[in-house]
Write an enzyme that holds these catalytic residues in place. Structure first.
Site, short mmCIF file in Angstrom:
data_model
loop_
_atom_site.label_atom_id
_atom_site.label_comp_id
_atom_site.label_asym_id
_atom_site.label_seq_id
_atom_site.Cartn_x
_atom_site.Cartn_y
_atom_site.Cartn_z
N SER A 1 62.73 -94.57 10.49
CA SER A 1 62.50 -93.32 9.74
C SER A 1 63.67 -92.97 8.84
CB SER A 1 62.27 -92.17 10.71
OG SER A 1 61.12 -92.41 11.45
N ALA B 1 54.43 -90.50 7.78
CA ALA B 1 54.43 -89.32 6.91
C ALA B 1 55.64 -89.34 5.99
CB ALA B 1 54.45 -88.06 7.77
N ARG C 1 30.64 -76.86 -34.34
CA ARG C 1 30.43 -75.73 -33.43
C ARG C 1 31.02 -75.96 -32.05
NH1 ARG C 1 24.40 -74.57 -33.53
NH2 ARG C 1 24.93 -72.84 -32.17
#
Ligand code: UD1
Ligand code: MG
Length: 443
Positions: A404, A361, A16
């Protein structure tokens, strides 16, 4: 102390559930139904009775109860027949013999103790009763005062018996000394032709032994047969887990929006903001804050660390004290040492980030080359400039700088600057000339 054997019936039909997974392997709060039952029965010796195709169910039993004995009931011939599949375990002669259905994840250890104490005070059989909203299908408990006289299965009950509100929750405990002789006397002369465990009550009374019923609330004994019931059990479990966290000194700003796992460990003065999901295996130490919309699994968050909003901690993420993991930062299989920060938009996987390092970031550890995973090691106090790709395996020394936008493929010595970028070109007056040219064309 009385000894106890718990027999867990885990023959998985689960049709079920409309699922290819055995019923007892479905999960509530990140733990299988069987796992919950085995955890609740943790103070007892355990025997698990499985159906014929049982490999994954037995693996789960071994995981939660490594010492348990496993038995196979080759044919479904009723609950008493299933219990007798574990005859060899019963013959070890425990003081108490508990029978638990593997699909009742909300049963509490305290309730099992309560049930056992009835045997300690002289009963031969004790049964958990409850009053369901809809009693259809359940066995009815026929009582007189405190005494339990018999259990009548729904299919075999008269209209008068069907009017009884108190039903059999399915959990039972036997006096271990007489359990086997009771079980062996159970026959199958009933409408289903099954060996009903519930007949034990009548047999014990014929042996002039006391039998009792203890009433509990429906949520503790409700068995899971459908996905809707699974979702209902999840809701009840979440409420319990949230309440336990609040009681332990955790601040849940909006408890109803926080999803916990059965094994989530939150220390005192941890604050959880609205809409946070804790998958299995998460520990958060004192004073840490988990901000909104973060998703954590298999992760450790150290004291006073801050996670999120919108952070993702995957298995193997270990944040030490005071670490900051900010928005849209994903950490997997990586240790972030004390005080290090990755505040925005980064992926840190298969790595170590040294104490106090700063991850800019857009930093990505490129840990996967399409075939294998490699490690990135970032020294303490290092500074990784924004939008850098660290191509693993690679080491950034203590105190080093990465400019960066660099793609770092070679190790960077301590205190050095690594820069991997084409030199910038300046063309004086170029933009102004372009505008003048455009203006000329327009005329
Ligand atoms: C059983 C009880 C009923 C009670 C209800 C509570 C009996 C005879 N009836 O009925 O009084 O109100 O539970 O939910 O005990 N199982 C096996 N092998 C078998 C049969 C069952 O392992 O041959 C296992 C099932 O997997 C399940 C449990 O035993 O975990 C109960 O069986 P189920 O068929 O669900 O019994 P019910 O008809 O619900
Ligand atoms: Mg049932």
């Amino acid at each position: 102390m009385r000894t106890c054997l718990a027999i867990v019936l885990a023959a998985g039909e689960g049709t079920r559930m409309r699922s290819s997974r055995p019923k007892v392997l479905h999960e509530v709060a990140g733990r299988s139904l069987l796992g919950h039952v085995l955890t609740a029965a943790g103070n007892s010796a355990i025997a698990v009775v499985l159906g014929p195709e049982h490999d994954d169910v037995s693996a789960e039993a071994r995981l939660f109860a490594p010492e348990s004995r496993l038995f196979v009931q080759a044919q479904r011939r009723g609950t008493a027949h299933a219990v007798l599949a574990a005859r060899a375990a019963i013959e070890t002669g425990p003081d108490d013999l508990l029978v638990i259905f593997g699909d009742t994840p909300l049963i509490r250890p305290q309730t099992l103790e309560r049930l056992r104490s009835a045997i300690g005070s002289g009963a031969a059989v004790a049964v958990l009763g409850f009053k369901p909203a809809d009693p259809t299908g359940y066995g009815r408990l026929v009582t007189r005062g405190d005494e339990l006289l018999s259990i009548v299965e729904h299919a075999d009950a008269t209209d008068q018996e069907r009017a009884i509100a108190l039903c059999n929750g399915g959990l039972m405990v036997f006096d271990g000394k007489v359990a086997l002789s009771i079980l062996e006397r159970i026959g199958n002369a009933n409408s289903k032709g099954e060996f009903y465990l519930t007949d034990a009550v009548k047999i014990a009374r014929d042996m002039k032994r006391k039998t009792v019923a203890l009433e509990v609330t429906e949520d503790e004994v409700s068995g899971i047969n459908t996905k809707a019931q699974l979702a209902g059990a999840e809701a009840t479990m979440q409420q319990r887990l949230r309440q336990a966290a609040l009681d332990a000194g955790v601040t849940l700003v909006a408890p109803e929006t926080v999803h916990l796992s059965a094994d989530t460990r939150l220390g005192r003065d941890v604050t959880v903001e609205p809409y946070v999901v804790f998958g299995p295996g998460v520990t958060v130490e004192e004073g840490a804050t988990v901000r909104s919309f973060s998703h954590l699994a298999g992760a450790h968050v150290g004291r006073n660390a801050i996670v999120g909003p919108y952070a993702r901690l995957r298995p193997g993420a270990k944040l030490e004290e005071g670490v900051h993991i900010g928005n849209f930062v994903e950490v997997k299989e990586a240790t972030i040492e004390a005080g290090a920060k990755a505040n925005h938009l980064a992926y840190i996987g298969d790595a170590r980030v040294g104490a106090g390092a700063n991850i800019g970031a857009g930093t990505i550890t490129c840990n996967y080359d399409g075939a294998a995973k490699h490690r990135t090691d970032i020294g303490k106090g290092a500074f990784i400039g924004s939008n850098s790709a660290l191509v693993a395996p690679v080491k950034i020394g203590d105190g080093a700088y990465v400019g960066s936008g660099s793609v770092i493929t070679k190790d960077v010595p301590a205190d050095a600057l690594a820069l991997e970028r084409s030199p910038q070109t300046i063309k004086e007056g170029w933009a102004k000339r372009l505008r003048e040219l455009k203006a000329l064309v327009k005329k």
